[in-house]
Design an enzyme around this catalytic site. Structure first.
Site, PDB file in Angstrom:
ATOM      1  N   GLY A  47       0.674  -1.154  -0.089  1.00 21.26           N
ATOM      2  CA  GLY A  47       0.021   0.015   0.094  1.00 21.26           C
ATOM      3  C   GLY A  47       0.833   1.327  -0.120  1.00 21.26           C
ATOM      4  O   GLY A  47       0.569   2.433   0.150  1.00 21.26           O
ATOM      5  N   ASP A  49       2.887   3.936  -1.921  1.00 23.79           N
ATOM      6  CA  ASP A  49       3.280   4.523  -3.121  1.00 23.79           C
ATOM      7  C   ASP A  49       4.788   4.518  -3.229  1.00 23.79           C
ATOM      8  O   ASP A  49       5.522   4.015  -4.368  1.00 23.79           O
ATOM      9  CB  ASP A  49       2.567   5.603  -3.671  1.00 23.79           C
ATOM     10  CG  ASP A  49       0.849   5.506  -3.530  1.00 23.79           C
ATOM     11  OD1 ASP A  49       0.494   4.274  -3.690  1.00 23.79           O
ATOM     12  OD2 ASP A  49       0.404   6.377  -3.225  1.00 23.79           O
ATOM     13  N   HIS A  72      18.985  15.873 -12.939  1.00 25.07           N
ATOM     14  CA  HIS A  72      18.336  15.505 -13.961  1.00 25.07           C
ATOM     15  C   HIS A  72      17.154  15.095 -13.660  1.00 25.07           C
ATOM     16  O   HIS A  72      16.670  15.011 -12.524  1.00 25.07           O
ATOM     17  CB  HIS A  72      19.068  14.190 -14.692  1.00 25.07           C
ATOM     18  CG  HIS A  72      19.140  12.941 -13.626  1.00 25.07           C
ATOM     19  ND1 HIS A  72      20.029  13.024 -12.636  1.00 25.07           N
ATOM     20  CD2 HIS A  72      18.616  11.903 -13.961  1.00 25.07           C
ATOM     21  CE1 HIS A  72      20.142  11.754 -12.052  1.00 25.07           C
ATOM     22  NE2 HIS A  72      19.110  11.021 -12.711  1.00 25.07           N
ATOM     23  N   HIS A  74      15.194  11.960 -13.601  1.00 27.52           N
ATOM     24  CA  HIS A  74      14.691  10.937 -12.901  1.00 27.52           C
ATOM     25  C   HIS A  74      13.855  11.158 -11.547  1.00 27.52           C
ATOM     26  O   HIS A  74      14.436  11.991 -10.649  1.00 27.52           O
ATOM     27  CB  HIS A  74      15.522  10.008 -12.823  1.00 27.52           C
ATOM     28  CG  HIS A  74      16.038   9.274 -14.274  1.00 27.52           C
ATOM     29  ND1 HIS A  74      17.523   8.950 -14.386  1.00 27.52           N
ATOM     30  CD2 HIS A  74      15.659   9.265 -15.222  1.00 27.52           C
ATOM     31  CE1 HIS A  74      17.389   8.322 -15.645  1.00 27.52           C
ATOM     32  NE2 HIS A  74      16.331   8.371 -16.233  1.00 27.52           N
ATOM     33  N   ASP A  76      13.935   9.501  -9.108  1.00 26.54           N
ATOM     34  CA  ASP A  76      14.865   9.028  -7.894  1.00 26.54           C
ATOM     35  C   ASP A  76      15.783  10.573  -7.452  1.00 26.54           C
ATOM     36  O   ASP A  76      16.321  10.582  -6.637  1.00 26.54           O
ATOM     37  CB  ASP A  76      15.701   7.893  -7.832  1.00 26.54           C
ATOM     38  CG  ASP A  76      16.441   7.769  -8.992  1.00 26.54           C
ATOM     39  OD1 ASP A  76      16.293   8.489 -10.076  1.00 26.54           O
ATOM     40  OD2 ASP A  76      17.355   7.011  -9.033  1.00 26.54           O
ATOM     41  N   HIS A  77      15.457  11.567  -8.255  1.00 28.19           N
ATOM     42  CA  HIS A  77      15.901  12.654  -8.072  1.00 28.19           C
ATOM     43  C   HIS A  77      15.077  13.977  -7.962  1.00 28.19           C
ATOM     44  O   HIS A  77      15.551  15.152  -7.635  1.00 28.19           O
ATOM     45  CB  HIS A  77      17.137  13.163  -9.248  1.00 28.19           C
ATOM     46  CG  HIS A  77      18.079  12.140  -9.122  1.00 28.19           C
ATOM     47  ND1 HIS A  77      19.725  12.299  -8.529  1.00 28.19           N
ATOM     48  CD2 HIS A  77      18.406  10.891  -9.464  1.00 28.19           C
ATOM     49  CE1 HIS A  77      20.042  11.197  -8.653  1.00 28.19           C
ATOM     50  NE2 HIS A  77      19.515  10.278  -9.243  1.00 28.19           N
ATOM     51  N   ASP A 195      28.741   9.061  -8.596  1.00 27.91           N
ATOM     52  CA  ASP A 195      27.711   8.030  -8.709  1.00 27.91           C
ATOM     53  C   ASP A 195      28.183   6.398  -8.824  1.00 27.91           C
ATOM     54  O   ASP A 195      29.019   6.352  -9.428  1.00 27.91           O
ATOM     55  CB  ASP A 195      26.921   8.282 -10.218  1.00 27.91           C
ATOM     56  CG  ASP A 195      25.934   7.249 -10.420  1.00 27.91           C
ATOM     57  OD1 ASP A 195      25.659   6.367  -9.623  1.00 27.91           O
ATOM     58  OD2 ASP A 195      25.679   7.164 -11.767  1.00 27.91           O
ATOM     59  N   HIS A 364      20.325  -3.699 -24.045  1.00 33.03           N
ATOM     60  CA  HIS A 364      20.030  -2.798 -22.962  1.00 33.03           C
ATOM     61  C   HIS A 364      21.496  -2.202 -22.271  1.00 33.03           C
ATOM     62  O   HIS A 364      22.452  -2.799 -22.236  1.00 33.03           O
ATOM     63  CB  HIS A 364      19.237  -3.206 -21.865  1.00 33.03           C
ATOM     64  CG  HIS A 364      19.312  -2.385 -20.689  1.00 33.03           C
ATOM     65  ND1 HIS A 364      18.532  -1.112 -20.780  1.00 33.03           N
ATOM     66  CD2 HIS A 364      19.626  -2.195 -19.378  1.00 33.03           C
ATOM     67  CE1 HIS A 364      18.619  -0.536 -19.618  1.00 33.03           C
ATOM     68  NE2 HIS A 364      19.449  -1.156 -18.796  1.00 33.03           N
ATOM     69  N   HIS A 368      24.622   4.144 -15.790  1.00 26.82           N
ATOM     70  CA  HIS A 368      25.465   4.461 -14.833  1.00 26.82           C
ATOM     71  C   HIS A 368      26.943   3.917 -15.240  1.00 26.82           C
ATOM     72  O   HIS A 368      26.969   2.901 -15.898  1.00 26.82           O
ATOM     73  CB  HIS A 368      25.169   4.029 -13.657  1.00 26.82           C
ATOM     74  CG  HIS A 368      23.849   4.353 -13.093  1.00 26.82           C
ATOM     75  ND1 HIS A 368      23.432   5.497 -12.270  1.00 26.82           N
ATOM     76  CD2 HIS A 368      22.388   3.958 -13.291  1.00 26.82           C
ATOM     77  CE1 HIS A 368      22.160   5.880 -12.182  1.00 26.82           C
ATOM     78  NE2 HIS A 368      21.758   4.666 -12.690  1.00 26.82           N
TER      79      HIS A 368
HETATM   80 ZN    ZN Z   1      19.195   9.026 -12.957  1.00 31.77          ZN
END
Ligand code: ZN
Length: 557
Positions: A47, A49, A72, A74, A76-77, A195, A364, A368
């Site tokens: 449950g 998100d 950037h 994405h 997660d940023h 990174d 693919h 990174h």
């Molecule tokens: Zn990224």
């Protein structure tokens, strides 16, 4: 002269996981923030998100925050922006044009979030926020317009890599700006934060040009439609597919909410290039012969609600798998999803498709840098100190070792965790004894942070062993039970086949209530409920080896 101050570097997220990246730089009365991301929940968080960084440390420091820089677009940023900005006093955001477009588009989905004060920067800009002076350099990633940061601070220059890889033949992008990186390095860099996501992978990352060449093999041999599933955020991959479709005279139908949204924004802003007529609507695909069609969609991870899953389950309105289809998984498999992806492949073959996967050929590339790219970044920057960021703890550790292998002394490598306060000056780097809150803040529907560990534990218990509600009516004067307790259960046992267990549960409930009621004449309901919860819980466990959630309801009349 005042006492020499340290720069305080405080990661609120992104140093023990891949996701919810957020870092604070604090010096005197000035704070800047780098990135404000979310993390997708683990399987054991029903449950939820997503998870965002904990900003409690900044609560009474709002006036100090001079700005937020986003590297950037994405999630997660950028993902925590709609949830956290109000609490931080809505400071100005600085970012590149595409990232700005994505943030603003996403903000529309959150009408209650504040109107953002978001400035567009160009890669050659220099901005001053309090005592910090920030410059940008172009890096490759799998979304365009990613930047690394060079930040002049009172203690020295900090370089933050953002998410990056070096790609000398990228698709729909320029190669990373190595000459600019060298220029920055020549000014002498005090610390590099870099990174670590792919610190475990040896070699160089594969160029997007090679990926496009490999996908082209499928375009050459596929007799019918080509259905390509990938991550919605992989704009470069989407560009490659469009390029190939145009070359091989096919139309592209994009499906999936997030992917359509990304295509719309990047196309409008000129980052994604498609000739007029290449992109068609998914509902029109059956107007064309099979060998003229590419479907580009989400769901390469076997996500339950994504487009590929709907196609496979024959729930998609316009697409069914047919003989001759080529289905391409152009993404890595996120750990934990391997089994569901294998299941998908089985079903696809059964339905008549040929399946292509990244384990068969290089279709693919991650976004990174791998070990050799990471070494190259360190060699280019030649920093005094090194702080690995973006990754699980073991990735940070490995990245630390990589830094040592190219000559950074081990005492100058700092492997830190979320909530650490890293104290940096010209001569030293160390951890403060203080730690700031960095635990998970969970977003559940529209609520932020109101789901804590307790709610989550309840959900886990319910998901695992179900629940049992016991409704008992008692006489408010005597505290004695009237009639028989009523029992409702979900996901625990099938009640009709568990008569024995139910009658024991009823009997025990009556005993507990009658006992606690007879000791004093007034009934402490909470005490009685707790007793029921404990003792019925034990009873059920001895009988069934399961621990359903027990919810006692007592009605006094
Ligand atoms: Zn990224």
């Amino acid at each position: 002269m005042t006492k020499k101050q340290n720069l305080r570097i405080i990661p609120l997220g992104g140093l023990e996981e891949i996701g919810r990246n957020m870092m604070i730089l604090e010096y005197g009365d000035d704070i800047i923030i780098i990135d404000m991301g979310l993390q997708f929940p683990e399987e054991d968080m029903p449950g939820i998100d997503y998870i965002i960084p904990n900003t409690a440390y900044l609560k009474d420091k709002k006036e100090k925050i001079k700005g937020i820089i986003i590297t950037h677009g994405h999630y997660d940023h950028i993902g925590a922006v709609p949830h956290s900005m109000a609490r931080l006093g809505n400071p100005p955001i600085y970012t590149t044009p595409l990232t700005r477009g994505i943030i603003l588009r996403r903000q529309e989905d959150f009408p209650k979030a504040p109107k953002l004060n978001i400035h567009q920067i160009n890669k050659d800009d220099k901005i001053k926020l309090g005592c910090f002076e920030i410059e940008f350099f172009h890096v490759n990633h799998n979304i365009p317009d990613g930047v690394g940061l060079a930040i002049k601070t009172p203690v020295g220059i900090i370089v933050h890599s953002g998410d990056f890889k070096f790609d000398h033949s990228p698709i729909g992008d320029e190669p990373a700006d190595i000459s600019r990186i060298t220029q920055i390095a020549n000014q002498g860099v005090l610390i590099l934060m870099s990174d670590s996501t792919n610190a475990e992978k040896p070699g160089h990352s594969i160029s997007e040009k090679d990926i496009q060449d490999n996908i082209e093999i499928i375009f050459k041999e596929a007799p019918g439609r080509i259905i390509i599933a990938t991550f919605a955020s992989l704009i470069s991959r989407i560009q490659e597919v469009i390029n190939l479709a145009e070359k091989h005279n096919r139309k592209v139908a994009v499906d999936g909410y997030s992917m359509r949204m990304n295509v719309e924004i990047t196309k409008k802003m000129g980052y994604l290039k498609a000739k007029r007529g290449t992109l068609i609507r998914i509902k029109d695909i059956n107007d064309y012969p099979a060998q003229k069609i590419v479907v580009l969609c989400t769901g390469a991870q076997g996500e339950g609600n994504a487009v590929l899953m709907r196609i496979i389950n024959q729930e998609h309105r316009y697409v069914r798998i047919q003989k001759g289809d080529a289905v391409v998984f152009s993404s890595s498999v996120v750990p934990g999803n391997e089994r569901s992806v294998q299941g998908l492949k089985d079903v696809l073959w059964k339905q008549g498709a040929r399946v292509y996967h990244y384990q068969m050929m290089d279709i693919h590339a991650g976004g990174h840098g791998q070990v050799e790219d990471l070494k190259m970044m360190i060699n280019l920057i030649r920093p005094k100190f090194f702080l690995p960021i973006h990754g699980n703890y073991y990735m940070l550790k490995l990245h630390g070792e990589i830094a040592e292998s190219v000559g950074i002394p081990s005492k100058n490598v700092m492997v830190a965790t979320n909530g650490n306060v890293i104290l940096l000056n010209q001569n030293s780097i160390k951890l403060d004894r203080e730690k700031v809150p960095a635990n998970y803040v969970m977003v559940d529907g529209l609520g932020v942070g109101d789901v804590g560990q307790i709610v989550l534990r309840d959900r886990q218990a319910m998901a695992k062993d179900g629940m049992l509600v016991i409704i008992t009516v008692i006489n408010s004067k005597t505290g004695k039970v009237i009639g028989e307790p009523d029992i409702i259960s979900r996901g625990f046992v099938y009640l009709r086949e568990s008569k024995e267990l139910l009658s024991q549960t009823r009997k025990k409930t009556k005993e507990i209530i009658n006992q606690t009621a007879s000791s004093e004449h007034t009934v402490n309901l909470n005490y009685v409920k707790e007793n029921i919860r404990d003792k019925i819980g034990q009873l059920l466990y001895t009988k069934t080896q399961r621990r359903p959630m027990v919810l006692p309801v007592i009605i006094e009349i």
